[in-house]
Design an enzyme around this catalytic site. Structure first.
Site, mmCIF file in Angstrom:
data_model
loop_
_atom_site.group_PDB
_atom_site.id
_atom_site.type_symbol
_atom_site.label_atom_id
_atom_site.label_comp_id
_atom_site.label_asym_id
_atom_site.label_seq_id
_atom_site.Cartn_x
_atom_site.Cartn_y
_atom_site.Cartn_z
ATOM 1 N N CYS B 155 16.002 -19.622 -31.981
ATOM 2 C CA CYS B 155 15.030 -19.461 -33.068
ATOM 3 C C CYS B 155 14.217 -20.732 -33.261
ATOM 4 C CB CYS B 155 15.733 -19.110 -34.382
ATOM 5 S SG CYS B 155 16.351 -17.428 -34.419
ATOM 6 N N HIS B 156 14.912 -21.867 -33.473
ATOM 7 C CA HIS B 156 14.185 -23.106 -33.727
ATOM 8 C C HIS B 156 14.698 -24.256 -32.886
ATOM 9 C CE1 HIS B 156 13.784 -20.544 -37.302
ATOM 10 N NE2 HIS B 156 12.512 -20.883 -37.197
ATOM 11 N N GLY B 157 15.450 -23.946 -31.830
ATOM 12 C CA GLY B 157 15.820 -24.963 -30.851
ATOM 13 C C GLY B 157 16.970 -25.883 -31.240
#
Lengths: 257, 191, 566
Positions: B155-157
């Protein structure tokens, strides 16, 4: 004519209301002294744990061969006075079908407190088929699902009799005084000495019927004690509140009349 | 409220002015208090009913047989509606996790705090990224496990290491370790 | 609602809001200083109590909806889960279940008060009609809500009541299938009923808002039924009626709480704790108690209504209206109109009643002649000619062709079947409430000053109660019977048991059994129900002499206190 019907019906109404329950083929069961009806209007009602434990024994040894109890969890048995270990022990005596597992198969495992009582038949059709087409009803709500439930259940269990002269009972059916229509597919399930009690209670049909009814009354209405205790507090609160409001109202209205 | 009662009713005013004594105030206060308490009596079961129900609570513990998970692989089980990652760590993974300088971490936890003593090969974490609740990848050997060989949240690393600790990315905390215990060598009870 | 003549509030936040949107000014005007007649009795509490019940139902209902599943496979289980597993779920459900009953109790008392004290009269007709609409919406909501637990009574109650609409000519089946979303009450029905049960309370709330709005335009009626003449006749709503309403509400809640905690299932039916089974109908289907009077009216129409009855009733109604509105000088009315309308009407009535009510005797034709004696011969003669039985040639009697002919004639002769008649009577009994303001032309509102109206309103109330009792009993229940005629045969009947066996007794034809069964009871009181609205109230409106009204509320209140020695 209208006036006459009016008068007649008024007079008869009072008479017939009392006999409303006795109409037709249904015999109203006599009232029994249940501890859960203790006090006026049952306000001090409580469940007798010993009686419920005996009732559970009867359910497991007798009723459970045909009747399910599918809305009751093993963890609910805490209300009968069992501790966690005892409940786990009771649950583990049952085999629960769980799954599907990772291979997609259903598998058997011992019961857990978070499981419900295991039904004797896989589904309603199987239950009907095994009982000559008569469906043995689930017992979880039975005392709520009959008028005067506990009294009716006790009366039914003790109400088997020889059919009166002129009445024919066909094979596979049994005459019961309290069953609506009197012809019941269930054979008399309980008899003296059938289930052994460890606490010295009389091993009689009468006692069995009382105990199983007590257990099933709890199963149908597990919050009865909490409900009535809360109810007493709420009623007392409301009555005091009403008293306060009455005096406020009187004070406010003083001189306004 | 400044608005006068505009009924022109002299009786009313007479009653209110002469009776503005403490008794009426007290009784009205008492009535209001009773009303508030009564409302509270009603609000409590309403709020309670929104809390987890008894059957939900009863399912809050699960027993898992972990004997079938070979070293280096993982399994996922559901607990309270969330995935729990159970990884059978290799010697190398354990050493990697233990070698990290705790002071360099965002959420400072040693590997010892996150596993059971003597059972270091088993890492049990709640598989929910602590950033915004996505499920990180890394349960299958073929997954992208990020730069620290643990889990990677696409999703956001966010990247987690072999102890499930946050090493890179926006997530603020390590993967949660649920309460669990070993019933025997191959069975754990979560919850 | 004008903010121009608004007074300032001390509290700055309140003042800030009020100067932009005068909500506090409106509240103060409508509920603070609102001039309210000073002589309310406790009957006037029930509007506020009904409002409280509506709010209770909406709040508990929303919580229950969060736990309920509207699917035939899961609905019963989800309700039992609420009862067993959801924290405090049993309490919320019992509050909601009994709340329906207590909402109806409050509203029925509220309606009784409206009738007894003439609150429906000018200028409050619209207020009253909005109230009847609320009542109708409540009935719909309650009926639909009873279906949701998906017990036996839910399913079969829904089946019986939705089937009523199949009585509508031509489109009946289409309506019923549209209601069901299928060919029986099933999953689509349950799902849409849930959606409607969620929606309707908010519709009720909106109509309640209009009801209160209309109330605040005309002001409240009061036990004397005379309008306040000035400030000395009224009191500000707050604190007088806020205190009194709250006291009444708390007393009402004592009774409500008693049922919730000590008799939660008393007002329900045990069968609804049996999961719905589309293959088994309960022995005795009864609706919830608040529908029983209307259910009794529905079941009272066991006869089909032929054109003779309709035309007769029409002529009677015409003559009645003519007579009611006649010019008092025209004394010749009785000579002319009576002869023209009433006699033919009576004749048609007798014909229609004979055809509709008296069961067909076994027809015996010997050489094409009817073989009856005495009154039976007259009755069958009437039937023979006035049902156009003579059109059927004797040569084809007993064949299916004759039966088909009979059916075709009946279709023309009988526009309203018993089933449709029951439905019309039931809805008509509620529709009468809507037109009540125009049925009662009496200028005096309160029954206190109308001694005859008072007696009849009380009789009406009792009769609605009896209808409710009749609705709860099996239709064929016999309250009283006696056997006339041959003593030996009667004796044989009494000992030969009841029912079918006795009728085949050889001497049974020599006896007549007179009985009062439940259907007759319901018919008698249904008759009174309609007579009350359509005959008694209009007659009283025209002819009743009212007692002298007091000059003002203030005077009446003072007078009472002086008599009491205050």
């Amino acid at each position: 004519m209208f006036i006459r019907i009016l008068t007649v019906s008024f007079v008869l109404l009072g008479f017939s209301v009392q006999n409303a329950g006795a109409a037709g083929d249904q015999v109203s069961p006599p009232s029994q002294p249940w501890s859960f009806y203790n006090g006026p209007a049952g306000v001090f009602g409580y469940y007798d744990q010993a009686s419920m434990q005996r009732g559970l024994k009867i359910y497991r040894e007798v009723c459970a061969s045909c009747h399910s109890l599918k809305r009751v969890y093993f963890r609910n048995l805490e209300a009968l006075g069992y501790n966690e270990a005892q409940i786990k022990n009771i649950a583990s005596e049952y085999t629960v079908v769980d799954g599907p597992n990772d291979e997609g198969d259903m598998f058997d495992r011992p019961g857990k407190p978070s499981d419900k009582f295991v039904s004797p038949f896989a589904n309603d059709n199987a239950a009907k088929y095994a009982n000559n087409g008569a469906f043995p009803p689930d017992l979880s709500l039975i005392t709520k699902a009959r008028a005067k439930g506990p009294d009716y259940l006790y009366a039914l269990l003790t109400g088997y009799a020889q059919p009166p002269a002129g009445e024919h009972v066909s094979g596979g059916q049994h005459w019961n005084t309290y069953f609506p229509g009197h012809k019941l597919s269930m054979a008399p399930p309980l008899s003296d000495g059938q289930v052994s009690y460890e606490d010295g209670s009389p091993e009689t049909l009468d006692q069995y019927a009382r105990d199983i009814t007590h257990f099933l009354a709890w199963a149908a209405d597990p919050y009865m004690e909490e409900r009535k205790k809360t109810g007493l507090k709420v009623l007392i609160f409301l009555l005091v509140f009403a008293g306060v409001m009455y005096s406020v109202k009187k004070k406010v209205w003083k001189g306004a009349h | 409220m400044s608005a006068e009662i505009q009924t022109g009713n002299d009786n009313t005013h007479a009653c209110c002015e002469c009776d503005c004594g403490t008794r009426r105030d007290f009784m009205q206060l008492a009535a209001a208090a009773f009303g508030a308490v009564g409302l509270g009596f009603f609000v409590k079961p309403v709020i309670d009913s929104l809390r987890p129900a008894k059957d939900t609570q009863a399912l809050a513990t699960v027993e898992v047989d972990i004997g079938s998970v070979p070293e280096g692989e993982s399994m996922t089980v559901m607990w309270r509606g969330k995935p729990v990652f159970i990884r059978h760590r290799t010697r190398k993974e354990i050493e990697m996790a233990q070698a990290v300088d705790v002071q360099s971490l965002t959420d400072k936890q040693s590997d010892e705090e996150r596993v059971k003593k003597g059972k270091e090969q088993w890492l049990v974490t709640v598989g929910v990224c602590t950033h915004l609740g996505c499920i990180p990848q890394g349960q299958k050997p073929t997954d992208n496990r990020g730069g620290y060989d643990g889990w990677f949240c696409s999703c956001h690393g966010s990247e987690y290491d072999t102890s499930g600790r946050i090493r890179k990315g926006p997530a603020p905390k390590n993967l949660d370790v649920p309460p669990y215990e070993f019933v025997n060598d191959t069975t754990i009870k979560i919850g | 609602m004008g903010s121009a003549n608004r007074e300032k509030f001390d509290n700055t936040v309140v003042e800030w809001i009020d100067s932009r949107m005068p909500i506090f000014t409106i509240l103060n005007k409508e509920y603070g200083v609102f001039p309210t007649p000073r002589n309310f009795n406790y009957f006037w509490n029930f509007g506020a109590i009904a409002m409280f019940m509506l709010m209770t139902m909406i709040i508990t209902g929303i919580i229950l909806a969060m736990h309920y599943t509207a699917d035939t496979k899961l609905a019963f289980d989800s309700v039992e889960r609420i009862m067993r597993d959801v924290n405090g779920g049993w309490l919320l459900r019992y509050i909601h279940m009994n709340g329906a009953s207590f909402f109806f109790i409050a509203v029925y008392i509220h309606m009784f008060r409206g009738i007894y004290y003439g609150s429906y009269k000018k200028p409050r007709e619209l207020l009253w009609i909005l109230g009847v609409i609320i009542f109708l919406l409540m009935m719909a909501t309650a009926f639909i809500g009873y279906v949701l637990p998906w017990g036996q009574m839910s399913l079969w109650g829904a089946t019986v009541i939705t089937n009523l609409f199949s009585a509508v000519p031509f489109v009946g089946n289409w309506i019923v299938e549209t209601l069901w979303g299928g060919y029986s009450v099933d999953n689509p029905t349950l799902t849409r009923f849930f959606a409607l049960h969620f929606l309707l309370p908010f519709v009720i709330f909106a109509v309640v808002f209009l009801h209160v709005w209309a109330l605040h335009v005309s002001g409240s009626n009061n036990p004397l039924g005379i309008e306040p003449k000035g400030p000395q006749d009224t009191l500000p709503f707050n604190p007088y009626y806020t205190a009194k309403d709250t006291f009444g509400l708390v007393v009402f809640m004592v009774a409500y709480a008693f049922f919730i905690f000590f008799a939660p299932d008393f007002l329900g039916h045990p069968d609804n704790y049996i999961p719905a089974d589309p293959l088994v109908t309960p022995a005795h289907i009864v609706p919830e108690w608040y529908f029983l009077p209307f259910y009794a009216i529905l079941r009272a129409v066991t006869f089909s209504i032929n054109w003779y009855l309709i035309i007769g009733a029409g002529l009677c109604a015409y003559a009645f209206i003519k007579w009611m509105t006649k010019n008092k000088e025209r004394e010749s009315f009785f000579v002319k109109e009576y002869m023209v309308f009433v006699l033919p009407a009576l004749f048609l009535f007798v014909l229609g009643a004979v055809i509709a009510f008296i069961p067909v005797s076994e027809q015996q034709f010997v050489d094409g002649e009817l073989q009856y004696v005495g009154i039976a011969r007259i009755i069958e003669g009437i039937r023979y000619y006035f049902t156009f039985d003579f059109l059927i040639p004797d040569s084809i009697r007993g064949t299916t062709e004759a039966v088909e002919m009979r059916v075709a004639i009946d279709a023309l002769l009988i526009p309203i079947s018993a089933k449709l008649g029951g439905v019309l009577a039931m809805f008509g009994s509620i529709a009468l409430l809507i037109v009540l303001p125009w049925l009662d032309s009496h200028p005096v509102r309160s029954a206190r000053f109308r001694p005859l109206f008072r007696i009849f309103v009380l009789l009406f109330t009792v009769s609605v109660g009896i209808l409710g009792y009749a609705g709860s009993q099996p239709a064929d229940k016999v309250y009283w019977s006696t056997c006339l005629g041959d003593a030996v045969a009667c004796e044989a009947l009494a000992h030969g048991g009841h029912g079918a066996g006795a009728e085949h007794h050889s001497d049974a034809s020599a006896t007549t059994i007179i009985k009062l069964d439940n259907t007759m009871l319901a018919q008698a009181f249904t008759g009174f129900y309609f007579a009350f609205f359509l005959i008694i109230i209009p007659l009283l409106g025209r002819f009743e002499k009212a007692r002298a009204l007091p000059y003002s509320i203030h005077e009446a209140v003072l007078g009472k206190e002086q008599r009491a020695g205050v």
